[in-house]
Design an enzyme around this catalytic site. Structure first.
Site, PDB file in Angstrom:
ATOM      1  N   ASN A 116     -76.275  17.735  39.086  1.00  0.00           N
ATOM      2  CA  ASN A 116     -75.369  17.326  38.006  1.00  0.00           C
ATOM      3  C   ASN A 116     -73.949  17.783  38.375  1.00  0.00           C
ATOM      4  O   ASN A 116     -73.702  18.959  38.614  1.00  0.00           O
ATOM      5  CB  ASN A 116     -75.829  17.993  36.705  1.00  0.00           C
ATOM      6  CG  ASN A 116     -74.819  17.857  35.596  1.00  0.00           C
ATOM      7  OD1 ASN A 116     -74.220  16.803  35.428  1.00  0.00           O
ATOM      8  ND2 ASN A 116     -74.634  18.931  34.829  1.00  0.00           N
TER       9      ASN A 116
ATOM     10  N   GLN B 266     -62.185  27.796  21.725  1.00  0.00           N
ATOM     11  CA  GLN B 266     -63.578  28.221  21.626  1.00  0.00           C
ATOM     12  C   GLN B 266     -63.508  29.750  21.565  1.00  0.00           C
ATOM     13  O   GLN B 266     -63.214  30.392  22.581  1.00  0.00           O
ATOM     14  CB  GLN B 266     -64.354  27.756  22.873  1.00  0.00           C
ATOM     15  CG  GLN B 266     -65.817  28.109  22.829  1.00  0.00           C
ATOM     16  CD  GLN B 266     -66.496  27.952  24.187  1.00  0.00           C
ATOM     17  OE1 GLN B 266     -65.835  27.923  25.236  1.00  0.00           O
ATOM     18  NE2 GLN B 266     -67.815  27.885  24.178  1.00  0.00           N
TER      19      GLN B 266
ATOM     20  N   SER C 168     -16.731  39.726  65.912  1.00  0.00           N
ATOM     21  CA  SER C 168     -18.012  40.441  65.869  1.00  0.00           C
ATOM     22  C   SER C 168     -17.868  41.831  65.251  1.00  0.00           C
ATOM     23  O   SER C 168     -16.810  42.462  65.346  1.00  0.00           O
ATOM     24  CB  SER C 168     -18.549  40.610  67.287  1.00  0.00           C
ATOM     25  OG  SER C 168     -18.779  39.345  67.832  1.00  0.00           O
TER      26      SER C 168
ATOM     27  N   ASN D 204     -66.997  28.127  41.511  1.00  0.00           N
ATOM     28  CA  ASN D 204     -67.480  29.226  40.675  1.00  0.00           C
ATOM     29  C   ASN D 204     -67.135  30.595  41.237  1.00  0.00           C
ATOM     30  O   ASN D 204     -67.119  31.578  40.519  1.00  0.00           O
ATOM     31  CB  ASN D 204     -68.998  29.128  40.511  1.00  0.00           C
ATOM     32  CG  ASN D 204     -69.389  27.869  39.763  1.00  0.00           C
ATOM     33  OD1 ASN D 204     -68.845  27.593  38.697  1.00  0.00           O
ATOM     34  ND2 ASN D 204     -70.291  27.096  40.328  1.00  0.00           N
TER      35      ASN D 204
ATOM     36  N   THR E 229     -71.425  25.595  27.650  1.00  0.00           N
ATOM     37  CA  THR E 229     -70.636  24.367  27.788  1.00  0.00           C
ATOM     38  C   THR E 229     -70.796  23.438  26.578  1.00  0.00           C
ATOM     39  O   THR E 229     -69.841  22.749  26.207  1.00  0.00           O
ATOM     40  CB  THR E 229     -71.001  23.635  29.091  1.00  0.00           C
ATOM     41  OG1 THR E 229     -72.427  23.628  29.270  1.00  0.00           O
ATOM     42  CG2 THR E 229     -70.377  24.292  30.296  1.00  0.00           C
TER      43      THR E 229
ATOM     44  N   LYS F  71     -27.945  35.050  51.601  1.00  0.00           N
ATOM     45  CA  LYS F  71     -28.448  35.043  50.221  1.00  0.00           C
ATOM     46  C   LYS F  71     -27.371  34.494  49.313  1.00  0.00           C
ATOM     47  O   LYS F  71     -26.204  34.863  49.457  1.00  0.00           O
ATOM     48  CB  LYS F  71     -28.811  36.474  49.792  1.00  0.00           C
ATOM     49  CG  LYS F  71     -29.474  36.547  48.453  1.00  0.00           C
ATOM     50  CD  LYS F  71     -29.100  37.796  47.669  1.00  0.00           C
ATOM     51  CE  LYS F  71     -27.689  37.736  47.143  1.00  0.00           C
ATOM     52  NZ  LYS F  71     -27.315  38.823  46.254  1.00  0.00           N
TER      53      LYS F  71
ATOM     54  N   ARG G 169     -67.970  34.977  37.996  1.00  0.00           N
ATOM     55  CA  ARG G 169     -68.270  35.079  39.428  1.00  0.00           C
ATOM     56  C   ARG G 169     -67.009  35.173  40.287  1.00  0.00           C
ATOM     57  O   ARG G 169     -67.061  35.443  41.467  1.00  0.00           O
ATOM     58  CB  ARG G 169     -69.125  33.859  39.846  1.00  0.00           C
ATOM     59  CG  ARG G 169     -70.531  33.910  39.299  1.00  0.00           C
ATOM     60  CD  ARG G 169     -71.230  32.563  39.364  1.00  0.00           C
ATOM     61  NE  ARG G 169     -70.889  31.712  38.219  1.00  0.00           N
ATOM     62  CZ  ARG G 169     -71.393  30.488  38.008  1.00  0.00           C
ATOM     63  NH1 ARG G 169     -72.224  29.956  38.876  1.00  0.00           N
ATOM     64  NH2 ARG G 169     -71.025  29.776  36.945  1.00  0.00           N
TER      65      ARG G 169
HETATM   66  C1  UD1 Z   1     -72.282  23.586  35.146  1.00  0.00           C
HETATM   67  C2  UD1 Z   1     -73.497  22.784  34.676  1.00  0.00           C
HETATM   68  C3  UD1 Z   1     -74.366  22.443  35.875  1.00  0.00           C
HETATM   69  C4  UD1 Z   1     -73.556  21.693  36.901  1.00  0.00           C
HETATM   70  C5  UD1 Z   1     -72.332  22.490  37.299  1.00  0.00           C
HETATM   71  C6  UD1 Z   1     -71.441  21.650  38.209  1.00  0.00           C
HETATM   72  C7  UD1 Z   1     -73.976  23.552  32.412  1.00  0.00           C
HETATM   73  C8  UD1 Z   1     -74.881  24.364  31.558  1.00  0.00           C
HETATM   74  N1  UD1 Z   1     -74.229  23.552  33.712  1.00  0.00           N
HETATM   75  O1  UD1 Z   1     -72.755  24.828  35.643  1.00  0.00           O
HETATM   76  O2  UD1 Z   1     -75.458  21.629  35.460  1.00  0.00           O
HETATM   77  O3  UD1 Z   1     -74.362  21.402  38.034  1.00  0.00           O
HETATM   78  O4  UD1 Z   1     -71.566  22.858  36.141  1.00  0.00           O
HETATM   79  O5  UD1 Z   1     -70.353  22.387  38.679  1.00  0.00           O
HETATM   80  O6  UD1 Z   1     -73.077  22.918  31.882  1.00  0.00           O
HETATM   81  N2  UD1 Z   1     -66.920  26.758  29.904  1.00  0.00           N
HETATM   82  C9  UD1 Z   1     -66.339  26.832  28.652  1.00  0.00           C
HETATM   83  N3  UD1 Z   1     -66.960  27.567  27.696  1.00  0.00           N
HETATM   84  C10 UD1 Z   1     -68.141  28.179  27.906  1.00  0.00           C
HETATM   85  C11 UD1 Z   1     -68.729  28.085  29.184  1.00  0.00           C
HETATM   86  C12 UD1 Z   1     -68.097  27.363  30.160  1.00  0.00           C
HETATM   87  O7  UD1 Z   1     -65.276  26.281  28.418  1.00  0.00           O
HETATM   88  O8  UD1 Z   1     -68.648  28.804  26.960  1.00  0.00           O
HETATM   89  C13 UD1 Z   1     -66.222  25.980  30.962  1.00  0.00           C
HETATM   90  C14 UD1 Z   1     -65.853  26.844  32.153  1.00  0.00           C
HETATM   91  O9  UD1 Z   1     -64.529  27.359  31.984  1.00  0.00           O
HETATM   92  C15 UD1 Z   1     -65.952  25.859  33.308  1.00  0.00           C
HETATM   93  C16 UD1 Z   1     -66.946  24.805  32.832  1.00  0.00           C
HETATM   94  O10 UD1 Z   1     -67.106  24.993  31.447  1.00  0.00           O
HETATM   95  O11 UD1 Z   1     -64.717  25.225  33.581  1.00  0.00           O
HETATM   96  C17 UD1 Z   1     -68.315  24.945  33.515  1.00  0.00           C
HETATM   97  O12 UD1 Z   1     -68.814  26.239  33.345  1.00  0.00           O
HETATM   98  P1  UD1 Z   1     -69.518  27.025  34.530  1.00  0.00           P
HETATM   99  O13 UD1 Z   1     -69.899  28.354  34.009  1.00  0.00           O
HETATM  100  O14 UD1 Z   1     -68.720  26.946  35.758  1.00  0.00           O
HETATM  101  O15 UD1 Z   1     -70.871  26.149  34.679  1.00  0.00           O
HETATM  102  P2  UD1 Z   1     -71.758  26.061  36.000  1.00  0.00           P
HETATM  103  O16 UD1 Z   1     -72.605  27.273  36.088  1.00  0.00           O
HETATM  104  O17 UD1 Z   1     -70.934  25.735  37.156  1.00  0.00           O
HETATM  105 MG    MG Z   2     -68.902  25.766  37.482  1.00  0.00          MG
END
Ligand code: UD1
Ligand code: MG
Length: 459
Positions: free
Chosen positions: A171, A75, A407, A229, A81, A353, A17
């Site tokens: 959350n 990963q 000057s 995001n 997540t 400089k 995003r």
């Molecule tokens: C997540 C939560 C949501 C919460 C929100 C708060 C989940 C499924 N959802 O959503 O409930 O309200 O955060 O901000 O967890 N990341 C990885 N590997 C992945 C995917 C993500 O390392 O495969 C990391 C991203 O880099 C990021 C973090 O996990 O730093 C969260 O991922 P993001 O996609 O921002 O989750 P949200 O949609 O914000």
């Molecule tokens: Mg997020």
């Protein structure tokens, strides 16, 4: 009872995003990357170790954060997540009796003070999982927390029904687990959701319905829970951080006439009784002393400014040092590598400089001083130029203590003007000038009497 803990920061996601070529967590908010801010906050809680889950652009991330108490797990594909946490399985299997703080890497506003109650509650209640929630006016984008009689669930917004979307408890994205219980529950997470990802949030229901002790820790610090995001959320987060920084400085005795137009990076330090006018920008690792005045439009980047310095309107200072009691500007520019000694002055349209400019020396108008060493109490006249570049290489100009440069002078480097010497206005100096001498290179003035009226008659 487990009291120590490790931390796991999730930072492998691209941040789709954000629509950026650079991974989201490396974007900078007030001179510090999002991930650096999160790591600094977590470090303040003294975890035994911080692990960072990397994936997208992992080389870039590792290069920037290769510090002592941090290590990295990869990963390989970003499948969600929960999948990110699973990437740390090998490390976690070695410390099953510890707690693990898991935090999304896109929460730059969370302060250590807000994390502490989560840890405390987890330990006090002897939980297997404690996760942070917040009640929000507008929880758009957050997973919603659903408290059922026998368990707790988190429903991601995409998967929520219209009535679930109306729930206002969200959350935050910060969890603390007993590692043994976490490892037991993680494999049970599936990809049965709209995004087809392994959601860490599903673990709340899995654990709470299988006899684990799960509790929510509801934070009141709702302003801090912005998950960044997209770029608009980043702009909002910056706004909060900016005001937080300025407030902290006012508490240390710094005056800001217009905080809303002032930009002060995270790591900047400013001494008490310094006054900051509107539209001042101070960036990077800059330090400003006490009793200074920074007038409108001053821009300081990675520089140190001593006590009682006046920086007049629109002065720009980069990678330089300015000692106490100096006055610079309006419209002075210090490019990298300048050292301005105590009590020196520079004025309108003076550019320097890589120059040492001596104590109480002055260059007040329209000059360029580059690659120079200027001694004490030197006067540089209007329009003086050190010609430091011959098209191939840079050369040095030395102007010793007490010298006077008239000057409109060009000093063709390498060249030296000795102590106390004078250079007559309009000279082009190509050879060293001896101490105490006068150097003049002007063509003698001649005069043709009546020339002007004779010319007119010719027409
Ligand atoms: C997540 C939560 C949501 C919460 C929100 C708060 C989940 C499924 N959802 O959503 O409930 O309200 O955060 O901000 O967890 N990341 C990885 N590997 C992945 C995917 C993500 O390392 O495969 C990391 C991203 O880099 C990021 C973090 O996990 O730093 C969260 O991922 P993001 O996609 O921002 O989750 P949200 O949609 O914000
Ligand atoms: Mg997020």
């Amino acid at each position: 009872m487990k009291t120590g803990f490790h931390a796991l920061i999730l930072a492998a996601g691209k941040g789709t995003r954000f629509k950026s070529d650079t991974i989201k967590v490396l974007h900078s908010l007030m001179g510090k990357s999002m991930l650096r801010i999160v790591l600094d906050s977590v470090s303040r809680l003294n975890p035994d170790k911080i692990h960072v889950v990397v994936g997208y652009q992992k080389e870039k991330v590792i290069q920037e954060f290769d510090t002592e108490n941090t290590d990295f797990v990869e990963q390989k594909t970003q499948l969600g997540t929960a999948h990110a946490v699973l990437a740390a399985k090998k490390i976690l299997q070695k410390i099953p009796d510890q707690n693990l703080l898991v935090m999304n890497g896109d929460l730059p506003l969370i302060r250590p003070e807000t994390l502490r109650p989560l840890l405390k509650q987890h330990i006090r209640q002897g939980n297997d999982l404690t996760f942070m929630t917040a009640v929000m006016e507008n929880p758009t984008g957050f997973g919603r927390v659903v408290f059922l009689d026998d368990r707790i669930r988190i429903i991601e917004e995409k998967d929520a029904t219209p009535s679930q979307r109306k729930l206002r408890e969200g959350n935050v994205g910060i969890y603390i687990f007993g590692i043994r219980e976490l490892l037991r529950a993680l494999p049970k997470i599936s990809t049965q959701n709209k995004k087809g990802e392994y959601y860490l949030t599903d673990i709340i229901e899995i654990m709470s319905s299988s006899g684990n002790k799960v509790a929510a820790c509801r934070t009141q610090n709702v302003k801090e829970i912005v998950g960044v995001n997209d770029r608009y959320e980043m702009a909002r987060a910056i706004e909060v951080l900016r005001h937080r920084k300025i407030k902290a400085l006012t508490e240390r005795g710094v005056t800001f006439y217009d905080p809303s137009s002032t930009w002060i990076d995270f790591d900047v330090k400013i001494g008490s009784d310094t006054i900051i006018y509107p539209s001042v920008f101070i960036e990077g690792q800059s330090v400003i002393g006490k009793h200074c005045i920074l007038y409108p439009g001053v821009h300081v980047i990675n520089s140190r400014v001593g006590n009682s310095v006046k920086l007049l309107t629109s002065t720009v200072i980069e990678d330089s040092r300015v000692a106490q009691n100096c006055q610079l500007g309006p419209f002075s520019r210090l490019r990298p590598g300048c050292v301005i000694k105590p009590g020196a002055k520079t004025g309108n349209f003076v550019e320097m400089k890589n120059t040492v400019f001596g104590s109480r020396s002055k260059a007040m108008h329209l000059s360029y001083v580059g690659d120079a060493i200027v001694g004490e109490k030197v006067n540089i006249g209007a329009g003086t130029i050190t010609c430091n570049y011959d098209g191939l290489k840079k050369s040095r100009t030395e102007i010793d203590e007490g010298a006077f440069i008239g000057s409109g002078t060009q000093l063709i480097a390498p060249v030296k003007v000795g102590k106390g010497a004078y250079v007559g206005a309009g000279s082009t100096i190509t050879k060293n000038v001896s101490p105490d001498a006068l150097a003049l290179t002007r063509v003698k003035q001649e005069e043709k009497k009546g020339w002007a009226s004779r010319r007119k008659r010719r027409k």
